[in-house]
Design a protein around this motif. Sequence first.
Motif, PDB file in Angstrom:
ATOM      1  N   GLN A  19       0.826  -1.207   0.000  1.00  0.00           N
ATOM      2  CA  GLN A  19       0.000   0.000   0.000  1.00  0.00           C
ATOM      3  C   GLN A  19       0.859   1.255   0.000  1.00  0.00           C
ATOM      4  OE1 GLN A  19      -3.331   0.176   2.665  1.00  0.00           O
ATOM      5  NE2 GLN A  19      -3.698  -2.014   2.498  1.00  0.00           N
ATOM      6  N   CYS A  20       1.968   1.225   0.725  1.00  0.00           N
ATOM      7  CA  CYS A  20       2.853   2.390   0.760  1.00  0.00           C
ATOM      8  C   CYS A  20       3.490   2.626  -0.609  1.00  0.00           C
ATOM      9  CB  CYS A  20       3.916   2.232   1.832  1.00  0.00           C
ATOM     10  SG  CYS A  20       4.972   0.773   1.655  1.00  0.00           S
ATOM     11  N   ARG A  23       0.685   4.150  -2.832  1.00  0.00           N
ATOM     12  CA  ARG A  23       0.230   5.466  -2.385  1.00  0.00           C
ATOM     13  C   ARG A  23       1.259   6.575  -2.634  1.00  0.00           C
ATOM     14  NH1 ARG A  23      -4.129   6.017   1.062  1.00  0.00           N
ATOM     15  NH2 ARG A  23      -5.097   4.062   1.625  1.00  0.00           N
ATOM     16  N   GLU A  51       0.275   9.978   4.954  1.00  0.00           N
ATOM     17  CA  GLU A  51      -0.927   9.181   4.675  1.00  0.00           C
ATOM     18  C   GLU A  51      -0.575   7.706   4.496  1.00  0.00           C
ATOM     19  OE1 GLU A  51      -3.092  10.847   1.377  1.00  0.00           O
ATOM     20  OE2 GLU A  51      -3.342  12.763   2.415  1.00  0.00           O
ATOM     21  N   GLU A  54       0.033   6.298   7.941  1.00  0.00           N
ATOM     22  CA  GLU A  54      -1.234   6.179   8.669  1.00  0.00           C
ATOM     23  C   GLU A  54      -2.082   5.027   8.149  1.00  0.00           C
ATOM     24  OE1 GLU A  54      -1.907  10.855   9.894  1.00  0.00           O
ATOM     25  OE2 GLU A  54      -2.753  10.127   8.013  1.00  0.00           O
ATOM     26  N   ASN A  55      -1.945   4.686   6.876  1.00  0.00           N
ATOM     27  CA  ASN A  55      -2.761   3.644   6.268  1.00  0.00           C
ATOM     28  C   ASN A  55      -2.063   2.283   6.174  1.00  0.00           C
ATOM     29  OD1 ASN A  55      -5.415   4.890   5.394  1.00  0.00           O
ATOM     30  ND2 ASN A  55      -3.925   6.391   4.690  1.00  0.00           N
ATOM     31  N   CYS A  56      -0.844   2.187   6.671  1.00  0.00           N
ATOM     32  CA  CYS A  56      -0.155   0.891   6.688  1.00  0.00           C
ATOM     33  C   CYS A  56      -0.966  -0.052   7.579  1.00  0.00           C
ATOM     34  CB  CYS A  56       1.266   1.053   7.231  1.00  0.00           C
ATOM     35  SG  CYS A  56       2.134  -0.525   7.416  1.00  0.00           S
TER      36      CYS A  56
END
Length: 77
Positions: A19-20, A23, A51, A54-56
């Motif tokens: 995801q990182c 993103r 972001e 935070e979303n990891c």
Amino acid sequence: MGDRWRLDVDRSLCIGSAQCVHRTQGFFQLDEGRQARPSEAETDASEIILEAAENCPVEAIYISLAESGEVVFPPED
């Protein structure tokens, strides 16, 4: 944001969701073990990096101020 950040990934937590990578478009990459790592150890502060951290899904990304070492993410309890 005029600060420089130091980026780290806790490889014992990283599950390789990427995801990182998706993103941030270049700030992180997966290694041959399918774990994330920063493309550069230090970078300019950026909302997109924050972001990603935070979303990891396992909170494996750590951000600190490059100059002082003060923690930016995750927030201290």
